[in-house]
Write an enzyme that holds these catalytic residues in place. Structure first.
Site, PDB file in Angstrom:
ATOM      1  N   LYS A 110       0.848  -1.204   0.000  1.00  0.00           N
ATOM      2  CA  LYS A 110       0.000   0.000   0.000  1.00  0.00           C
ATOM      3  C   LYS A 110       0.879   1.247   0.000  1.00  0.00           C
ATOM      4  O   LYS A 110       1.920   1.270   0.670  1.00  0.00           O
ATOM      5  CB  LYS A 110      -0.904  -0.031   1.238  1.00  0.00           C
ATOM      6  CG  LYS A 110      -1.963   1.068   1.291  1.00  0.00           C
ATOM      7  CD  LYS A 110      -2.858   0.890   2.521  1.00  0.00           C
ATOM      8  CE  LYS A 110      -3.924   1.956   2.629  1.00  0.00           C
ATOM      9  NZ  LYS A 110      -4.803   1.763   3.813  1.00  0.00           N
ATOM     10  N   SER A 151      -9.805   1.871   3.035  1.00  0.00           N
ATOM     11  CA  SER A 151      -8.917   2.616   2.163  1.00  0.00           C
ATOM     12  C   SER A 151      -7.916   1.745   1.398  1.00  0.00           C
ATOM     13  O   SER A 151      -7.363   2.200   0.409  1.00  0.00           O
ATOM     14  CB  SER A 151      -8.149   3.654   2.981  1.00  0.00           C
ATOM     15  OG  SER A 151      -7.264   3.032   3.884  1.00  0.00           O
ATOM     16  N   SER A 183      -9.924  -0.464   7.171  1.00  0.00           N
ATOM     17  CA  SER A 183      -9.324  -0.276   5.845  1.00  0.00           C
ATOM     18  C   SER A 183      -8.653  -1.506   5.233  1.00  0.00           C
ATOM     19  O   SER A 183      -8.307  -1.487   4.059  1.00  0.00           O
ATOM     20  CB  SER A 183      -8.313   0.872   5.887  1.00  0.00           C
ATOM     21  OG  SER A 183      -8.974   2.101   5.876  1.00  0.00           O
TER      22      SER A 183
END
Lengths: 102, 477
Positions: free
Chosen positions: B79, B154, B178
């Site tokens: 990420k 997210s 997330s």
């Protein structure tokens, strides 16, 4: 979820103050939008008040934490160039900022 | 054989057995990314040259016996809020568009030491604020199960990449759901470890008392293997808890006989999609058939987790993000008069709407006159939620419920109404507030074929139990 409907009224002064705290400049349109959004979000947040928390200690950490100590010695090397590589503006090995004192 | 369909552990086993070379694995992965990413947009950057060079290095170490980890040779993706030395780490924000960290996050060091190969960085909601990946400055990621839908957020890029076989294994971060919610929306498995299990050093901070890094993959076993690699104490993150025994992968015995599982009755009340409800009840039956006992119970105060979460997370965000001042790194506007304008105009142009909104909520709840009514109140609510879970874990080994109230939303549906988006976090945020581990496991689809995820919540440091239950469930199907 009925509580979604409850709105808090956010004044112009409040939004200007909050934007200043967050170091943001907002256009008039953005201010209006922020007033509406914060109004509905804070209105919802107010549902917390339904919960009786008398006598409850505010909890910062979910688990007991203790201070972690170490010897005060420098462990990182000389990497000025590496760190400055990300600076938006630099000069002579320093970050450049506008004049801060008159 | 389609290599990219394998799980990470299956691939690594083939690499160890010399059936597949590390370079072949990397090429297959890059080819899949090349083929699919223009459609799904999981990646913010693809590191083809670096990955190819590293594949040779890793192969050598496997051949000479210096690299024996169960994940050696596996292509992975990270990420874009996790620092990678010299490689853009943008948080999907204009503010950090050109930021190249001078160091690796601890988790990246750990993964590298275990012989994984990073093939790219993954799209996300800007600064991890959002539940759809639509707040990314670089454009949305599409759900590989249905490209008219969001992947969740997210860590939307991370979950979508695992689902689209654009990565065998990814690392995401979870502050209020997330990792788990996008895993649920994309039909993959993702675990948020107990707060303090994984070092946050090099994770760009959103809400520091809640943030944890964790893996997303296509099996619980892959998640366990990754967690074995990234867990452990770290002098550079003082909240990291030193524990002697991890061994998550070894804990997957497939045996959950006698495991006591509680289902909070309140999780199945108003607001939960009927098809999601049915799937979770069916999953409960599967767990029963494996020898676990599952019963409903009353988990108090859950409803107040969302307001408490948004107060605490926004407060911490407003403090954490004050560092973006246009001086040391990140974006800076070109025209300004005086220092205040550098700050204000840089931040106004560099941050997107959701980030600004949360910083303003944070500034408000921390401001003089409101601090007690909002911030302190939220910390008290947090204490009560922790207490509710403590009571639950006196009776149960795990708590079972949905990960999200619905399946994936249509693209563009959520941005206009932030409060509605926040309400979708109902089942995930309380886990972060209480610091607990939670895993989302695919448990069927709705009538449009969209994945549904169940969430298993564990005791503090109870990762082994929830991973074992998740793994047993996967194999029962």
């Amino acid at each position: 979820m009925a509580e979604m409907e409850v709105k808090m009224i956010i004044s112009d002064e409040t939004i200007t103050y909050v934007a200043a705290l967050a170091k943001l400049s907002l256009t008039e349109e953005q201010k209006e939008r922020a007033k509406a959004d914060l109004g509905s979000i804070l209105g919802y947040i107010d549902t917390m008040n339904e919960l009786d928390t008398d006598g409850i200690e505010p909890m910062s950490h979910a688990f007991p934490v203790k201070n972690v100590f170490r010897e005060d010695v420098v462990t990182n090397g000389e990497n000025r160039e590496e760190l400055l590589a990300n600076a938006p503006v630099k000069k002579d090995g320093c970050f450049v900022v506008p004049k801060t004192v008159e | 054989m389609e290599l990219t369909k394998l799980t990470a552990l299956e691939l690594a086993a083939k690499i160890r057995a010399k059936e597949v070379s590390v370079s072949e694995a990397v090429e297959a992965q890059l080819e899949q990314i090349e083929k699919k990413d223009s459609l799904y947009h999981c990646y913010t950057s693809i590191l083809a040259d670096e990955a190819r060079a590293r594949a040779k290095e890793v192969q050598k170490q496997i051949n000479d016996g210096t690299l024996t980890s169960p994940l050696a040779g596996v292509p992975v993706a990270i990420k874009d809020n996790i620092c990678t030395k010299g490689i853009p780490t943008t948080c999907s924000s204009k503010m950090l568009e050109h930021f190249r960290p001078p160091y690796d996050a601890t988790v990246v060091e750990c993964m590298n030491a275990a012989g994984t190969i990073t093939v790219g960085k993954l799209n996300m909601d800007e600064f991890a604020m959002g539940s759809t990946t639509e707040t990314s400055y670089f454009g949305v990621t599409k759900n590989p199960r249905d490209i008219t839908r969001v992947p969740g957020g997210s860590s939307g890029g991370a979950a979508a990449a695992a689902a689209a076989e654009e990565a065998f294994l990814t690392l995401g971060s979870d502050t209020g759901g997330s990792i788990r919610q996008p895993a649920s929306f994309c039909g993959v498995t993702g675990i948020k470890p107990t707060y303090g299990t994984v070092s946050r050093y090099g994770l760009i901070a959103y809400a520091s008392s809640l943030d944890q890094i964790g893996p997303i993959a296509r099996s619980a076993a892959d998640c366990a293997a990754a967690l074995d690699v990234i867990s452990g104490s770290d002098k550079r993150d003082s909240t990291c808890v030193d524990r002697e025994h991890y061994g998550y992968l070894n804990a997957l015995t497939g045996d959950i006989r006698g495991m006591k599982i509680g289902m909070p009755a309140g999780y199945f009340a108003e607001g939960l999609d009927e098809e999601v409800r049915k799937s979770i009840y069916q999953a409960a039956d599967v767990l029963r058939s494996l020898g676990a006992s599952v019963e409903e119970f009353d988990l108090k105060g859950v409803k107040y987790a969302i307001p408490a979460y948004y107060v605490i997370a926004s407060a911490e965000a407003s403090s954490n993000l004050s560092r973006y001042d246009g001086v040391k790194y990140g974006y800076r506007i070109e025209k300004f008069e005086g220092l205040q304008e550098v700050y204000k105009n840089t931040r106004s142009e560099g941050f997107g709407n959701e980030v600004k909104r949360r910083m303003m909520i944070g500034a408000f709840v921390l401001s003089s006159g409101y601090y007690d009514a909002y911030y302190n109140k939220a910390l008290k609510v947090k204490a009560l939620i922790k207490q509710s879970f403590d009571e639950a874990f006196e009776k149960y080994d795990c708590v079972l419920g949905p990960t999200a109230p619905t399946t994936a939303m249509k693209l563009g549906e959520s941005l206009s109404d932030p409060l509605k988006m926040y309400l979708g976090d109902i089942y995930t945020v309380s886990v972060n507030l209480a610091g607990l581990p939670g895993i989302s496991v695919p448990c069927g689809t709705d009538k449009s074929g969209l994945p549904i995820g169940m969430q298993l919540i564990g005791r503090p440091f109870g990762e082994k139990e929830i991973l074992r239950a998740a793994d047993a469930y996967e194999h029962a199907e």
